[in-house]
Design an enzyme around this catalytic site. Structure first.
Site, PDB file in Angstrom:
ATOM      1  N   LYS A  27       0.844  -1.216   0.000  1.00  0.00           N
ATOM      2  CA  LYS A  27       0.000   0.000   0.000  1.00  0.00           C
ATOM      3  C   LYS A  27       0.872   1.257   0.000  1.00  0.00           C
ATOM      4  O   LYS A  27       0.662   2.158  -0.807  1.00  0.00           O
ATOM      5  CB  LYS A  27      -0.941   0.011   1.217  1.00  0.00           C
ATOM      6  CG  LYS A  27      -1.887  -1.167   1.280  1.00  0.00           C
ATOM      7  CD  LYS A  27      -2.808  -1.084   2.483  1.00  0.00           C
ATOM      8  CE  LYS A  27      -2.099  -1.180   3.810  1.00  0.00           C
ATOM      9  NZ  LYS A  27      -1.437  -2.485   4.068  1.00  0.00           N
ATOM     10  N   ARG A 102     -10.025   0.123   8.493  1.00  0.00           N
ATOM     11  CA  ARG A 102      -9.523  -1.230   8.761  1.00  0.00           C
ATOM     12  C   ARG A 102     -10.570  -2.078   9.475  1.00  0.00           C
ATOM     13  O   ARG A 102     -10.301  -3.239   9.779  1.00  0.00           O
ATOM     14  CB  ARG A 102      -8.275  -1.149   9.645  1.00  0.00           C
ATOM     15  CG  ARG A 102      -6.969  -1.365   8.891  1.00  0.00           C
ATOM     16  CD  ARG A 102      -5.846  -0.926   9.813  1.00  0.00           C
ATOM     17  NE  ARG A 102      -4.614  -1.612   9.618  1.00  0.00           N
ATOM     18  CZ  ARG A 102      -3.493  -0.999   9.236  1.00  0.00           C
ATOM     19  NH1 ARG A 102      -3.490   0.263   8.929  1.00  0.00           N
ATOM     20  NH2 ARG A 102      -2.386  -1.684   9.160  1.00  0.00           N
ATOM     21  N   ARG A 141      11.432  -5.194   5.232  1.00  0.00           N
ATOM     22  CA  ARG A 141      11.151  -3.762   5.005  1.00  0.00           C
ATOM     23  C   ARG A 141      12.078  -2.900   5.865  1.00  0.00           C
ATOM     24  O   ARG A 141      12.306  -3.176   7.032  1.00  0.00           O
ATOM     25  CB  ARG A 141       9.695  -3.461   5.374  1.00  0.00           C
ATOM     26  CG  ARG A 141       9.381  -1.967   5.356  1.00  0.00           C
ATOM     27  CD  ARG A 141       7.927  -1.675   5.226  1.00  0.00           C
ATOM     28  NE  ARG A 141       7.135  -2.134   6.340  1.00  0.00           N
ATOM     29  CZ  ARG A 141       5.791  -2.142   6.344  1.00  0.00           C
ATOM     30  NH1 ARG A 141       5.129  -1.719   5.294  1.00  0.00           N
ATOM     31  NH2 ARG A 141       5.131  -2.579   7.382  1.00  0.00           N
ATOM     32  N   ARG A 174      11.000  -1.359  11.695  1.00  0.00           N
ATOM     33  CA  ARG A 174       9.936  -0.968  12.610  1.00  0.00           C
ATOM     34  C   ARG A 174       9.816  -1.931  13.789  1.00  0.00           C
ATOM     35  O   ARG A 174      10.038  -3.125  13.646  1.00  0.00           O
ATOM     36  CB  ARG A 174       8.596  -0.911  11.860  1.00  0.00           C
ATOM     37  CG  ARG A 174       8.366   0.422  11.176  1.00  0.00           C
ATOM     38  CD  ARG A 174       7.234   0.387  10.204  1.00  0.00           C
ATOM     39  NE  ARG A 174       6.016  -0.244  10.694  1.00  0.00           N
ATOM     40  CZ  ARG A 174       4.877  -0.288   9.995  1.00  0.00           C
ATOM     41  NH1 ARG A 174       4.810   0.284   8.803  1.00  0.00           N
ATOM     42  NH2 ARG A 174       3.808  -0.868  10.487  1.00  0.00           N
ATOM     43  N   ARG A 185      -0.316  -9.115  13.635  1.00  0.00           N
ATOM     44  CA  ARG A 185      -0.875  -8.156  12.663  1.00  0.00           C
ATOM     45  C   ARG A 185      -1.610  -8.875  11.534  1.00  0.00           C
ATOM     46  O   ARG A 185      -2.664  -8.426  11.092  1.00  0.00           O
ATOM     47  CB  ARG A 185       0.247  -7.273  12.089  1.00  0.00           C
ATOM     48  CG  ARG A 185       0.649  -6.173  13.080  1.00  0.00           C
ATOM     49  CD  ARG A 185       1.959  -5.552  12.719  1.00  0.00           C
ATOM     50  NE  ARG A 185       1.901  -4.821  11.467  1.00  0.00           N
ATOM     51  CZ  ARG A 185       2.963  -4.532  10.726  1.00  0.00           C
ATOM     52  NH1 ARG A 185       4.154  -4.917  11.097  1.00  0.00           N
ATOM     53  NH2 ARG A 185       2.820  -3.834   9.624  1.00  0.00           N
TER      54      ARG A 185
HETATM   55  P1  ADP Z   1       2.186  -1.859   3.242  1.00  0.00           P
HETATM   56  O1  ADP Z   1       2.186  -0.357   3.199  1.00  0.00           O
HETATM   57  O2  ADP Z   1       0.997  -2.462   2.544  1.00  0.00           O
HETATM   58  O3  ADP Z   1       2.363  -2.413   4.626  1.00  0.00           O
HETATM   59  P2  ADP Z   1       4.760  -1.604   1.875  1.00  0.00           P
HETATM   60  O4  ADP Z   1       4.451  -0.761   0.684  1.00  0.00           O
HETATM   61  O5  ADP Z   1       5.503  -0.945   2.995  1.00  0.00           O
HETATM   62  O6  ADP Z   1       3.437  -2.362   2.414  1.00  0.00           O
HETATM   63  O7  ADP Z   1       5.572  -2.885   1.353  1.00  0.00           O
HETATM   64  C1  ADP Z   1       6.092  -3.851   2.279  1.00  0.00           C
HETATM   65  C2  ADP Z   1       7.510  -4.245   1.850  1.00  0.00           C
HETATM   66  O8  ADP Z   1       7.429  -4.977   0.628  1.00  0.00           O
HETATM   67  C3  ADP Z   1       8.435  -3.061   1.598  1.00  0.00           C
HETATM   68  O9  ADP Z   1       9.727  -3.401   2.051  1.00  0.00           O
HETATM   69  C4  ADP Z   1       8.411  -2.878   0.073  1.00  0.00           C
HETATM   70  O10 ADP Z   1       9.639  -2.363  -0.420  1.00  0.00           O
HETATM   71  C5  ADP Z   1       8.168  -4.317  -0.419  1.00  0.00           C
HETATM   72  N1  ADP Z   1       7.290  -4.374  -1.594  1.00  0.00           N
HETATM   73  C6  ADP Z   1       6.223  -3.584  -1.894  1.00  0.00           C
HETATM   74  N2  ADP Z   1       5.657  -3.935  -3.067  1.00  0.00           N
HETATM   75  C7  ADP Z   1       6.382  -4.992  -3.530  1.00  0.00           C
HETATM   76  C8  ADP Z   1       6.313  -5.828  -4.706  1.00  0.00           C
HETATM   77  N3  ADP Z   1       5.355  -5.629  -5.641  1.00  0.00           N
HETATM   78  N4  ADP Z   1       7.217  -6.816  -4.832  1.00  0.00           N
HETATM   79  C9  ADP Z   1       8.169  -7.002  -3.878  1.00  0.00           C
HETATM   80  N5  ADP Z   1       8.306  -6.271  -2.767  1.00  0.00           N
HETATM   81  C10 ADP Z   1       7.425  -5.273  -2.588  1.00  0.00           C
HETATM   82  P1  AMP Z   2       0.609   0.396   9.277  1.00  0.00           P
HETATM   83  O1  AMP Z   2       1.712   1.393   9.193  1.00  0.00           O
HETATM   84  O2  AMP Z   2      -0.522   0.690   8.335  1.00  0.00           O
HETATM   85  O3  AMP Z   2       1.120  -1.033   9.152  1.00  0.00           O
HETATM   86  O4  AMP Z   2      -0.033   0.537  10.740  1.00  0.00           O
HETATM   87  C1  AMP Z   2       0.766   0.312  11.901  1.00  0.00           C
HETATM   88  C2  AMP Z   2      -0.137   0.145  13.117  1.00  0.00           C
HETATM   89  O5  AMP Z   2      -0.898   1.362  13.359  1.00  0.00           O
HETATM   90  C3  AMP Z   2      -1.202  -0.956  13.032  1.00  0.00           C
HETATM   91  O6  AMP Z   2      -0.682  -2.244  13.335  1.00  0.00           O
HETATM   92  C4  AMP Z   2      -2.197  -0.460  14.089  1.00  0.00           C
HETATM   93  O7  AMP Z   2      -1.741  -0.707  15.387  1.00  0.00           O
HETATM   94  C5  AMP Z   2      -2.186   1.066  13.871  1.00  0.00           C
HETATM   95  N1  AMP Z   2      -3.196   1.460  12.859  1.00  0.00           N
HETATM   96  C6  AMP Z   2      -2.950   1.995  11.629  1.00  0.00           C
HETATM   97  N2  AMP Z   2      -4.111   2.238  10.977  1.00  0.00           N
HETATM   98  C7  AMP Z   2      -5.104   1.840  11.800  1.00  0.00           C
HETATM   99  C8  AMP Z   2      -6.528   1.810  11.695  1.00  0.00           C
HETATM  100  N3  AMP Z   2      -7.167   2.235  10.587  1.00  0.00           N
HETATM  101  N4  AMP Z   2      -7.237   1.319  12.749  1.00  0.00           N
HETATM  102  C9  AMP Z   2      -6.615   0.907  13.857  1.00  0.00           C
HETATM  103  N5  AMP Z   2      -5.285   0.887  14.034  1.00  0.00           N
HETATM  104  C10 AMP Z   2      -4.522   1.353  13.005  1.00  0.00           C
END
Ligand code: ADP
Ligand code: AMP
Length: 229
Positions: A27, A102, A141, A174, A185
């Protein structure tokens, strides 16, 4: 695409998007591409909570406990924070909600906030990816402490290990990316967030995108799906 064409698109387009998918689906990665191409504003509730945490504000103090163990922050606080953010900011070209809603409660509240503030959600994009791919995406990541750009040690490595390509900031892993927190998660996603796919499917508004392909291909599919919106 040249700069002029790109800026014309930026000028013409205004749309509000929800970007859905499990943690690690991509995302944030795709939101950054949408921001760069269309000038949309990314609203990541995870980022808002992490900022609140570092600034020790009310939302940060509440969120800390839930976030570190991989649980969702309770709906009341999350909705209140998003509501405030939408009220206090303007979004010239539209916005991308990344990580919100969510839960079904959050989705319903978003509908009333949209009515109240007079905006529409123009596209709901769901990044679809097999669960077994997510753990390696999340554990690899790395996030920039300074600008929040994300990298992946294997799939999208920075040019210099530990250093952000974009701003030179330090990359970190993180706190909620330990194996234990990631497991919680993903479980939380399956129980509380996955039902939103059915919720939006029944409303006929969801666009499913295959997130299990190279980043650029995912983006091409998103762009295609937005054509004519
Ligand atoms: P989200 O925001 O949904 O949690 P991220 O965009 O942070 O996910 O992506 C999670 C990890 O996967 C990051 O380290 C990113 O660089 C990697 N990633 C994202 N999209 C792809 C893809 N299409 N193929 C491989 N790795 C990816
Ligand atoms: P993310 O960066 O999207 O992976 O979110 C990190 C953490 O923030 C999640 O595991 C939750 O603890 C909190 N969080 C983010 N968005 C929401 C949401 N829409 N509702 C509840 N908790 C959230």
């Amino acid at each position: 695409m040249d700069i002029l064409e790109n800026s014309i698109i930026k000028e013409c387009m205004s749309m509000n998007i929800i970007l859905m998918g499990p943690p690690g689906a991509g995302k944030g990665t795709q939101a950054t591409k949408l921001v760069n191409k269309y000038g949309l504003t990314q609203i990541s509730t995870g980022d808002l909570f992490r900022k609140a945490l570092s600034e020790q504000t009310k939302y940060g103090v509440i969120a800390k406990y839930f976030m570190q163990f991989g649980h969702l922050v309770p709906d009341d606080y999350t909705i209140e924070m998003v509501r405030e953010y939408l009220k206090e900011n303007t979004f010239e070209n539209g916005f991308i909600l990344d990580g919100f809603p969510r839960t079904i409660v959050q989705a319903r509240e978003l509908e009333s906030i949209a009515k109240e503030f007079n905006f529409t959600i123009d596209a709901i994009i769901n990044l679809d990816i097999p669960q077994e791919k997510l753990v390696s995406r999340l554990s690899g990541r790395r996030t920039c402490k300074n600008c929040g750009t994300t990298f992946h040690v294997e799939f999208n490595p920075p040019k210099v290990t530990g250093v952000c390509d974009k701003c030179g900031g330090e990359l970190y892993q993180r706190e909620d990316e330990s194996v234990e927190a990631v497991t919680v998660r993903l479980d939380t996603y399956n129980k509380q967030t996955r039902p939103l796919i059915d919720y939006y499917t029944m409303k006929g508004t969801i666009i499913n995108i295959n997130g299990d392909q190279p980043m650029e291909d995912v983006f091409k599919d998103i762009e295609k799906s937005l054509e004519g919106k």
